[in-house]
Design a protein around this motif. Sequence first.
Motif, PDB file in Angstrom:
ATOM      1  N   ASN A  98      -5.785   9.810  -0.123  1.00 57.01           N
ATOM      2  CA  ASN A  98      -5.309   8.523   0.376  1.00 57.01           C
ATOM      3  C   ASN A  98      -3.973   8.152  -0.261  1.00 57.01           C
ATOM      4  O   ASN A  98      -3.756   8.434  -1.450  1.00 57.01           O
ATOM      5  N   VAL A  99      -3.115   7.519   0.528  1.00 56.19           N
ATOM      6  CA  VAL A  99      -1.831   7.007   0.039  1.00 56.19           C
ATOM      7  C   VAL A  99      -1.740   5.538   0.432  1.00 56.19           C
ATOM      8  O   VAL A  99      -2.020   5.170   1.581  1.00 56.19           O
ATOM      9  N   TYR A 100      -1.345   4.705  -0.528  1.00 60.35           N
ATOM     10  CA  TYR A 100      -1.221   3.273  -0.292  1.00 60.35           C
ATOM     11  C   TYR A 100       0.243   2.872  -0.462  1.00 60.35           C
ATOM     12  O   TYR A 100       0.759   2.810  -1.580  1.00 60.35           O
ATOM     13  N   TYR A 101       0.916   2.643   0.672  1.00 66.72           N
ATOM     14  CA  TYR A 101       2.322   2.219   0.651  1.00 66.72           C
ATOM     15  C   TYR A 101       2.583   1.410   1.915  1.00 66.72           C
ATOM     16  O   TYR A 101       2.361   1.902   3.025  1.00 66.72           O
ATOM     17  N   PRO A 102       3.043   0.157   1.785  1.00 73.08           N
ATOM     18  CA  PRO A 102       3.189  -0.697   2.968  1.00 73.08           C
ATOM     19  C   PRO A 102       4.245  -0.233   3.960  1.00 73.08           C
ATOM     20  O   PRO A 102       4.284  -0.713   5.093  1.00 73.08           O
ATOM     21  N   GLY A 103       5.090   0.713   3.551  1.00 68.93           N
ATOM     22  CA  GLY A 103       6.096   1.240   4.469  1.00 68.93           C
ATOM     23  C   GLY A 103       5.572   2.320   5.398  1.00 68.93           C
ATOM     24  O   GLY A 103       6.269   2.713   6.344  1.00 68.93           O
ATOM     25  N   LEU A 104       4.363   2.787   5.160  1.00 66.02           N
ATOM     26  CA  LEU A 104       3.754   3.790   6.049  1.00 66.02           C
ATOM     27  C   LEU A 104       3.131   3.102   7.258  1.00 66.02           C
ATOM     28  O   LEU A 104       2.439   2.100   7.117  1.00 66.02           O
ATOM     29  N   ARG A 105       3.341   3.654   8.419  1.00 68.33           N
ATOM     30  CA  ARG A 105       2.750   3.066   9.637  1.00 68.33           C
ATOM     31  C   ARG A 105       1.229   3.104   9.587  1.00 68.33           C
ATOM     32  O   ARG A 105       0.553   2.331  10.273  1.00 68.33           O
ATOM     33  N   SER A 106       0.668   3.985   8.774  1.00 69.02           N
ATOM     34  CA  SER A 106      -0.779   4.073   8.648  1.00 69.02           C
ATOM     35  C   SER A 106      -1.349   2.967   7.763  1.00 69.02           C
ATOM     36  O   SER A 106      -2.565   2.755   7.748  1.00 69.02           O
ATOM     37  N   LEU A 143       2.853  -6.595   9.049  1.00 68.82           N
ATOM     38  CA  LEU A 143       3.042  -7.811   8.263  1.00 68.82           C
ATOM     39  C   LEU A 143       4.099  -7.591   7.189  1.00 68.82           C
ATOM     40  O   LEU A 143       4.985  -8.440   6.990  1.00 68.82           O
ATOM     41  N   ALA A 144       4.019  -6.464   6.505  1.00 70.59           N
ATOM     42  CA  ALA A 144       5.015  -6.159   5.472  1.00 70.59           C
ATOM     43  C   ALA A 144       6.410  -6.103   6.075  1.00 70.59           C
ATOM     44  O   ALA A 144       7.376  -6.638   5.506  1.00 70.59           O
TER      45      ALA A 144
END
Length: 385
Positions: A275-283, A289-290
């Motif tokens: 898992n990757v958590y980054y608000p710039g990813l479309r996923s 919102l970001a």
Amino acid sequence: MDSNKKLGINSICTHVGEVKDEQFKGAVSPIYLSSSYQFYDVDIKRYPRYFNTPNQEALCKKIAALEKTENALIFGSGMAAISTAMFAFLHKGDHVVLQQTLYGGTYNLVVEEFDKFGIEYSFTDSLNTDDFKKEIKSNTKVIFIETPSNPLLKIVDLKAVADLAKKHSIITMIDNTFASSINQTAVDFGIDIIVHSATKYMGGHSDILAGAIAASNEHTDKIWNVAKNFGGSLSDFTVWMLERSMKTMSLRVNHQNANAMKMAEYLEQNPNVDNVYYPGLRSHEDYELAKSQMKGFGGMLSFELQSDLDAMEFQRNLELIKPSMSLAGVESTVLSPTQTSHALLTPEERASQGIKDGLIRFSVGIEEVEDLIADIEQAIEKIKK
């Protein structure tokens, strides 16, 4: 300089809030280290604990300009800023609503100290605006948020929370550290008080400990009345270093934004990462919102290696990226939140926030992305063997 002239972000970082060298005409701010100033025949009775030495005053102008607020205050640490802001607006019998996922230090402040002062508190079930609404009571005085959140980079709807608070005459506070003044201007969405750990992106070089608050004159006056009693002021040498460091903040942060985006995309397609958590990813669940309230997605991300890969051994085998506490320096760093930023939480409390033992928080620096990728790949290969 005409105070009404609209300056670009790099010009604000470079020029606003500098102390003019009237004697020698130097290009940088002189530093005033005196802890004692004349008290008669002066416009301002200066005293370091009153946050009004020449260097303190000047730096606060830069911070206020970046946050588009009337005023600002600078503190000895981010927690000094957070605790002072909280206690300025919360008294015995009052209630505060806080979001579910918070920096561990803030959470610990609330659960360990507020009961002693008769201050009630509630944590939301999620970051949805309806969850904030559900927790509001007749004695609620403050709503405290942090977006992007630490360490899972969840996003709170700033305008929706601000509008909700205003309907109930509640003060809103945001920890804007992860976003930085460059990527997010919370006052544009109606947030009242902006708090930073200036140790992070404002300092940017892992050598300064400081905190900051930006707000209206009315709110900073109220905070100052508490701050002068708590004594959380910052030494003028550190103030001078911070003003120097902030001159390059926009350049640093924008480069970190770009690097973090590339690293998030790389990690998302890496078969060794779950898992990757980054608000710039479309996923990312809060991507839209970001995008609507951030100018850049920031230099922070988190990821989880596949469960059969030891996250601590991975960090021990990194050669370029530093396993290190704190974040936002020009050098890339990683850490395990369960052992650092959120170590004060119980395992159950961490689990409720979705913070797993294998979670790695990644503060992306300004190095070449190719070098960061190579370092991650060699560390993974070592632990797989």
